[in-house]
Design a protein around this motif. Sequence first.
Motif, PDB file in Angstrom:
ATOM      1  N   HIS A   1      88.346  -1.484  57.075  1.00  0.00           N
ATOM      2  CA  HIS A   1      89.263  -1.883  58.142  1.00  0.00           C
ATOM      3  C   HIS A   1      90.102  -0.681  58.567  1.00  0.00           C
ATOM      4  O   HIS A   1      90.636   0.038  57.721  1.00  0.00           O
ATOM      5  CB  HIS A   1      90.192  -2.986  57.652  1.00  0.00           C
ATOM      6  N   THR A   2      90.214  -0.483  59.859  1.00  0.00           N
ATOM      7  CA  THR A   2      91.072   0.588  60.370  1.00  0.00           C
ATOM      8  C   THR A   2      92.250  -0.045  61.093  1.00  0.00           C
ATOM      9  O   THR A   2      92.070  -0.787  62.069  1.00  0.00           O
ATOM     10  CB  THR A   2      90.290   1.492  61.350  1.00  0.00           C
ATOM     11  N   TYR A   3      93.443   0.232  60.602  1.00  0.00           N
ATOM     12  CA  TYR A   3      94.660  -0.364  61.164  1.00  0.00           C
ATOM     13  C   TYR A   3      95.161   0.477  62.333  1.00  0.00           C
ATOM     14  O   TYR A   3      95.327   1.693  62.212  1.00  0.00           O
ATOM     15  CB  TYR A   3      95.736  -0.457  60.084  1.00  0.00           C
TER      16      TYR A   3
ATOM     17  N   TYR B   1      97.793  -4.579  57.517  1.00  0.00           N
ATOM     18  CA  TYR B   1      96.527  -5.264  57.266  1.00  0.00           C
ATOM     19  C   TYR B   1      96.005  -5.850  58.571  1.00  0.00           C
ATOM     20  O   TYR B   1      96.768  -6.419  59.351  1.00  0.00           O
ATOM     21  CB  TYR B   1      96.714  -6.362  56.220  1.00  0.00           C
ATOM     22  N   VAL B   2      94.706  -5.718  58.779  1.00  0.00           N
ATOM     23  CA  VAL B   2      94.115  -6.078  60.075  1.00  0.00           C
ATOM     24  C   VAL B   2      93.774  -7.567  60.145  1.00  0.00           C
ATOM     25  O   VAL B   2      94.012  -8.221  61.162  1.00  0.00           O
ATOM     26  CB  VAL B   2      92.844  -5.233  60.342  1.00  0.00           C
ATOM     27  N   THR B   3      93.189  -8.074  59.069  1.00  0.00           N
ATOM     28  CA  THR B   3      92.678  -9.449  59.058  1.00  0.00           C
ATOM     29  C   THR B   3      93.056 -10.131  57.744  1.00  0.00           C
ATOM     30  O   THR B   3      93.503  -9.483  56.793  1.00  0.00           O
ATOM     31  CB  THR B   3      91.137  -9.459  59.150  1.00  0.00           C
TER      32      THR B   3
ATOM     33  N   HIS C   1      91.183  -8.593  54.816  1.00  0.00           N
ATOM     34  CA  HIS C   1      91.733  -7.272  54.500  1.00  0.00           C
ATOM     35  C   HIS C   1      92.988  -7.437  53.638  1.00  0.00           C
ATOM     36  O   HIS C   1      93.138  -6.788  52.599  1.00  0.00           O
ATOM     37  CB  HIS C   1      92.056  -6.549  55.818  1.00  0.00           C
TER      38      HIS C   1
ATOM     39  N   GLY D   1      88.768 -10.774  64.278  1.00  0.00           N
ATOM     40  CA  GLY D   1      87.678 -10.103  64.988  1.00  0.00           C
ATOM     41  C   GLY D   1      87.273 -10.775  66.287  1.00  0.00           C
ATOM     42  O   GLY D   1      87.952 -11.650  66.821  1.00  0.00           O
TER      43      GLY D   1
END
Length: 123
Positions: free
Chosen positions: A3-5, A52-54, A57, A96
């Motif tokens: 994951h890229t924040y 945190y993205v999701t 994650h 997503g």
Amino acid sequence: MAHTYDPTNIFARILRGEIPNKTVMESAHTLAFHDINPAAATHLLVIPKGPYVTYDHFAAEASAEEIVDFHRTLAALCASLGLTPGAGYRVITNAGEHGMQEVPHFHMHLIAGRVLGRLVERE
Ligand code: AMP
């Protein structure tokens, strides 16, 4: 894939105090505030302060302290709003493209105040 924040996302900017929000509850690792476009009488967003993205994650990489703090804050909100025991509520998190996530900072929607209909539209 990792994951890229994106630190420019709108919730990161809220956490940095760059744009205003209507805070309902704050703890060491968690912030809860009103959704700007509410879908029901009660529509709050609960977010971790960490990047945190999701949901997955957060669940995989946040510390135990952050995870407990997040869920306990959500539970405290439900209690303070009288949602449980009571008429109930729905908690939703989108991730997503297929989840139609708009803001790439993990958040739970806490929605209540009316019968909310079925969870997912059938095709
Ligand atoms: P999602 O589609 O799950 O990523 O949901 C993003 C949510 O953030 C939507 O319900 C938006 O109405 C809400 N939102 C976007 N910008 C803001 C903001 N500045 N303050 C509060 N809520 C916001």
